[in-house]
Scaffold this motif. Structure first.
Motif, short mmCIF file in Angstrom:
data_model
loop_
_atom_site.label_atom_id
_atom_site.label_comp_id
_atom_site.label_asym_id
_atom_site.label_seq_id
_atom_site.Cartn_x
_atom_site.Cartn_y
_atom_site.Cartn_z
N GLU A 75 0.84 -1.19 0.00
CA GLU A 75 0.00 0.00 0.00
C GLU A 75 0.87 1.25 0.00
O GLU A 75 1.84 1.35 0.77
CB GLU A 75 -0.91 0.00 1.22
CG GLU A 75 -1.88 1.15 1.22
CD GLU A 75 -2.89 1.06 2.36
OE1 GLU A 75 -3.77 1.92 2.38
OE2 GLU A 75 -2.80 0.16 3.21
N SER B 144 -2.22 1.66 -6.40
CA SER B 144 -1.93 2.30 -5.11
C SER B 144 -2.00 1.32 -3.94
O SER B 144 -1.50 1.60 -2.87
CB SER B 144 -2.87 3.48 -4.86
OG SER B 144 -4.21 3.04 -4.83
N ASP C 171 -6.24 -1.74 -6.09
CA ASP C 171 -6.73 -0.38 -6.31
C ASP C 171 -5.88 0.28 -7.39
O ASP C 171 -4.65 0.28 -7.31
CB ASP C 171 -6.64 0.47 -5.04
CG ASP C 171 -7.63 0.06 -3.98
OD1 ASP C 171 -8.60 -0.64 -4.31
OD2 ASP C 171 -7.44 0.45 -2.81
N VAL D 9 -5.51 3.96 -9.46
CA VAL D 9 -5.89 5.37 -9.49
C VAL D 9 -5.55 5.93 -10.86
O VAL D 9 -4.43 5.74 -11.36
CB VAL D 9 -5.16 6.17 -8.39
CG1 VAL D 9 -5.50 7.66 -8.48
CG2 VAL D 9 -5.51 5.62 -7.02
N THR E 248 -4.79 9.15 -13.02
CA THR E 248 -4.27 10.47 -12.69
C THR E 248 -4.95 11.61 -13.44
O THR E 248 -4.79 12.77 -13.08
CB THR E 248 -2.75 10.54 -12.93
OG1 THR E 248 -2.47 10.15 -14.26
CG2 THR E 248 -2.00 9.64 -11.96
N TRP F 60 -8.36 11.24 -11.02
CA TRP F 60 -8.10 10.78 -9.66
C TRP F 60 -9.18 9.84 -9.12
O TRP F 60 -9.37 9.71 -7.92
CB TRP F 60 -7.86 11.95 -8.70
CG TRP F 60 -6.65 12.72 -9.12
CD1 TRP F 60 -6.64 13.94 -9.72
CD2 TRP F 60 -5.29 12.31 -9.03
NE1 TRP F 60 -5.35 14.31 -10.01
CE2 TRP F 60 -4.50 13.33 -9.60
CE3 TRP F 60 -4.64 11.17 -8.53
CZ2 TRP F 60 -3.12 13.25 -9.68
CZ3 TRP F 60 -3.26 11.11 -8.61
CH2 TRP F 60 -2.52 12.14 -9.18
N ASN F 61 -9.89 9.17 -10.02
CA ASN F 61 -10.83 8.14 -9.58
C ASN F 61 -10.06 6.89 -9.18
O ASN F 61 -9.01 6.58 -9.76
CB ASN F 61 -11.81 7.78 -10.70
CG ASN F 61 -12.83 8.87 -10.94
OD1 ASN F 61 -13.08 9.71 -10.09
ND2 ASN F 61 -13.42 8.86 -12.12
N LYS F 62 -10.59 6.16 -8.20
CA LYS F 62 -9.97 4.89 -7.77
C LYS F 62 -10.89 3.76 -8.19
O LYS F 62 -12.08 3.77 -7.87
CB LYS F 62 -9.76 4.88 -6.26
CG LYS F 62 -9.21 3.55 -5.75
CD LYS F 62 -9.01 3.56 -4.26
CE LYS F 62 -10.32 3.35 -3.57
NZ LYS F 62 -10.22 3.21 -2.11
N THR F 63 -10.34 2.81 -8.90
CA THR F 63 -11.08 1.61 -9.27
C THR F 63 -10.51 0.44 -8.48
O THR F 63 -9.30 0.22 -8.49
CB THR F 63 -10.98 1.32 -10.78
OG1 THR F 63 -11.42 2.47 -11.50
CG2 THR F 63 -11.82 0.12 -11.17
N THR F 64 -11.39 -0.27 -7.77
CA THR F 64 -10.97 -1.45 -7.02
C THR F 64 -11.39 -2.68 -7.81
O THR F 64 -12.55 -2.82 -8.20
CB THR F 64 -11.61 -1.48 -5.62
OG1 THR F 64 -11.22 -0.31 -4.91
CG2 THR F 64 -11.18 -2.73 -4.85
N ASP G 48 -14.68 4.34 -7.49
CA ASP G 48 -14.97 5.29 -6.43
C ASP G 48 -14.58 6.68 -6.95
O ASP G 48 -13.40 6.96 -7.17
CB ASP G 48 -14.16 4.94 -5.18
CG ASP G 48 -14.48 5.82 -3.99
OD1 ASP G 48 -15.32 6.74 -4.14
OD2 ASP G 48 -13.88 5.60 -2.93
#
Length: 133
Positions: A10, A87, A104, A106, A108, A111-115, A131
């Motif tokens: 992480e 990330s 996760d 991200v 750039t 700046w959305n985070k996809t899990t 997210d």
């Protein structure tokens, strides 16, 4: 740690000094934490996890034994679907008992985070969640 495999990675810390907090484990499930400077790549000495009991070790060893997909392969699967920067990545149990990688990514540009939950035995994407917060 010799003969250990990553089970959790992480990206943490302030923007001016980011650090990869990495958990690695040996085949018997003994886990250690290693902090790696995200800029220089310099790793601190591995620290044994103090709160890990015999059941924790057994469960982690079982997950490692079943997982044929590596952390790197899971990251490649996730970034092949969504272009961005990984990330975090963690080896977990899925509902069916088979191990899965939670990755996760991200992007750039927004700046959305996809899990992604990725099956750790066949690289199949089990779930994808964006997210936007």
């Amino acid at each position: 740690m010799p003969k250990s495999k990553p089970v959790s990675i992480e990206l943490k810390g302030p923007v001016d000094k980011p650090t990869w907090e990495t958990e690695v484990a040996t085949t018997d499930g003994a886990a250690h934490t290693v902090r790696v400077d995200a800029v220089t790549g310099k790793a601190d000495k591995a620290q044994a996890k103090k709160d890990e009991d015999a059941d924790d070790k057994r469960e982690l060893a079982d997950r490692l034994r079943k997982a044929t997909v590596t952390a790197q392969q899971a990251a490649e699967t996730a970034t092949g679907k969504t272009k961005g920067t990984v990330s975090s990545i963690e080896l977990e149990d899925s509902d069916g008992g088979a191990p899965k990688w939670s990755v996760d990514v991200v992007t750039t540009d927004d700046w959305n985070k996809t899990t992604f939950d990725i099956d750790a035995t066949n690289r199949k994407i089990l779930r994808e969640h964006v997210d936007k917060d």
